[in-house]
Scaffold this active site. Structure first.
Site, PDB file in Angstrom:
ATOM      1  N   SER A  14      -3.818   0.063 -11.301  1.00 29.42           N
ATOM      2  CA  SER A  14      -4.067  -1.162 -10.547  1.00 29.42           C
ATOM      3  C   SER A  14      -4.927  -0.811  -9.344  1.00 29.42           C
ATOM      4  CB  SER A  14      -2.744  -1.765 -10.078  1.00 29.42           C
ATOM      5  OG  SER A  14      -2.224  -0.974  -9.032  1.00 29.42           O
ATOM      6  N   LYS A  15      -5.262  -1.823  -8.569  1.00 33.58           N
ATOM      7  CA  LYS A  15      -6.151  -1.624  -7.418  1.00 33.58           C
ATOM      8  C   LYS A  15      -5.614  -0.574  -6.436  1.00 33.58           C
ATOM      9  CE  LYS A  15      -9.180  -5.393  -7.549  1.00 33.58           C
ATOM     10  NZ  LYS A  15      -8.536  -6.459  -8.385  1.00 33.58           N
ATOM     11  N   ARG A  16      -4.277  -0.404  -6.424  1.00 31.17           N
ATOM     12  CA  ARG A  16      -3.693   0.608  -5.553  1.00 31.17           C
ATOM     13  C   ARG A  16      -4.263   1.996  -5.822  1.00 31.17           C
ATOM     14  NH1 ARG A  16       1.293   2.086  -6.674  1.00 31.17           N
ATOM     15  NH2 ARG A  16       1.273   0.899  -8.610  1.00 31.17           N
TER      16      ARG A  16
END
Ligand code: GLU
Length: 431
Positions: A200-202
């Protein structure tokens, strides 16, 4: 003939996971000397957007994943789906529900899928509800349109992410009802972050075009994506496109999580940057400078090439290269506080920098060799170590404590700029 396909939905930019799916299909098709088709699954009229389609096509082209023949659009084949749904209706395999058409699933049967990556997978139809074929808005569902298209376009191998594994038994039921031969399936492992949670963007940028903007090279991206869940079976990590095509093998795709390690990605890109030609890099650097507002028409291409040559072996991305060389590309010196504290603010530094500037001012030639011998000569005279001139001078001129050879940096910085910055630093230290 082998035929693979990539079937994105234009409801977002190309995700790195989808790009990896496209690449595996492409590599498989090229390895087998087959065909790689592109199908746009645009039956969701609300979420599908032309700008996403344009971006997806641009990203595939950027990666070099050329497709064979025309792009197919599901939105142009609605009649075909309806015809087949009505056929199933008339045969009693499907039934209407309002405007929708549903496929009847008989419970208690075991469906067996021979997956090329996972091996045999068995699912009891008790776990499968009746399947919508055509929704009440007239659009086909993904599973139905997918079966019709994969069959109509004679797809022999469906390679897609593990998130579709539960769809395949449903699709097998539809193939059987339509009296069609199913393709072979290969479900490839989902991409995980280094903490093993779903990417994910994390974990960093997840859109492929973000990496393009950051100055990753397409060859590096292809190489990195190819190793997400696949390996050539030896310890090679840098593989050219030709080597990838030659060695790609579905049998060597792993069953479990492919780890997206941004550090490895940057390392891989740095390897490709090192190997890249100036012809490749210069336009990319120019573009990156424009985006940062650092581009000037007056920048001489020969000079630019010298700067790029000096920094390309130590940068992770084109973006990183521009940042490292900011002091050369712009008149702003990005002084790093720690570098200033540790390298400049030392007793005697102001005098040494002034002496160095005086010496350089008188140099007849302005090149790295002349600058170096002036520096070493002066250090001897001052009974100092050359490093006591080099380190503070690097910070004074570039703002940073690390970088390429100072003598080369000064040479490309130009005499005026180098002297100005050395004297400025000496002055501010003396003040
Ligand atoms: N449009 C589907 C997706 O993007 C395609 C899945 C498939 O390859 O069958 O997930």
């Amino acid at each position: 003939m082998i035929r693979a396909r990539f079937a994105p939905s234009p409801t977002g930019f190309l995700h790195v996971g989808s790009a990896r799916t496209a690449l595996f299909n492409w590599l498989f098709a090229r390895h087998e000397k087959g065909e790689f088709l592109l199908r746009i699954e645009d039956t969701d009229a609300v979420r599908s957007k032309p700008e996403f389609l344009d971006e997806i096509l641009a990203s595939l082209k950027w990666l070099g994943l050329a497709w064979d023949g025309e792009v197919e659009f599901q939105s142009k084949r609605l009649e075909r789906y309806r015809t087949l749904a009505e056929k199933l209706l008339s045969e009693g395999a499907a039934y209407p529900e309002g405007q929708a058409i549903l496929f009847k699933v008989t419970p208690g049967e075991v469906i067996r899928l021979e997956d090329l990556v996972h091996g045999a997978i068995e699912v009891n139809t008790l776990e499968i509800k009746d399947q919508v074929l055509i929704k009440s808005d007239g659009m086909p569902t993904y599973n139905f349109a997918c079966v019709v298209d994969d069959s109509d376009f004679k797809i022999t191998h469906v390679i897609r992410g593990d998130d579709h594994i539960s769809n395949s038994p449903k699709q097998l039921l539809l193939y059987r009802a339509l009296k069609l031969t199913p393709p072979k399936f290969a479900h490839i492992p989902l991409i995980l972050g280094t903490d093993r949670s779903r990417l994910s963007k994390r974990h960093g940028a997840t859109n492929l075009n973000d990496y393009q903007k950051l100055g990753y090279l397409p060859e590096a991206v292809v190489n990195f994506l190819a190793l997400l869940g696949w390996s050539p079976g030896d310890d090679r990590e840098i593989l050219s496109l030709d080597e990838l095509i030659k060695t790609f093998d579905l049998a060597k795709v792993g069953k479990t999580g492919a780890i997206f390690d941004l550090k490895k990605f940057s390392w891989m890109n740095s390897q490709y940057l090192k190997a890249a030609s100036l012809e490749t890099l210069l336009p990319l650097v120019q573009q990156a400078l424009k985006e940062r507002g650092w581009w000037k028409e007056s920048l001489d291409p020969v000079w630019m090439a010298e700067v790029v040559q000096l920094y390309k072996d130590r940068a992770e991305t084109v973006e990183d290269l521009c940042r490292q060389a900011q002091g050369l590309f712009t008149d702003e010196v990005p002084y790093d506080e720690e570098a200033v504290r540790l390298r400049l603010k030392l007793p005697g530094t102001a005098q040494r920098l002034t002496a160095f500037a005086d010496r350089l001012e008188k140099l007849p030639a302005w090149d790295a060799a002349a600058i170096e011998s002036a520096c070493r000569g002066l250090a001897d005279e001052l009974k100092a170590k050359a490093a006591e001139l080099i380190h503070p001078a690097r910070v004074a001129v570039t703002g940073r404590s690390v970088g390429p050879s100072l003598f080369h940096v000064l040479a490309v910085a130009g005499r005026d700029r180098a002297l100005r910055r050395l004297r400025l630093a000496a002055g501010s230290l003396a003040a």
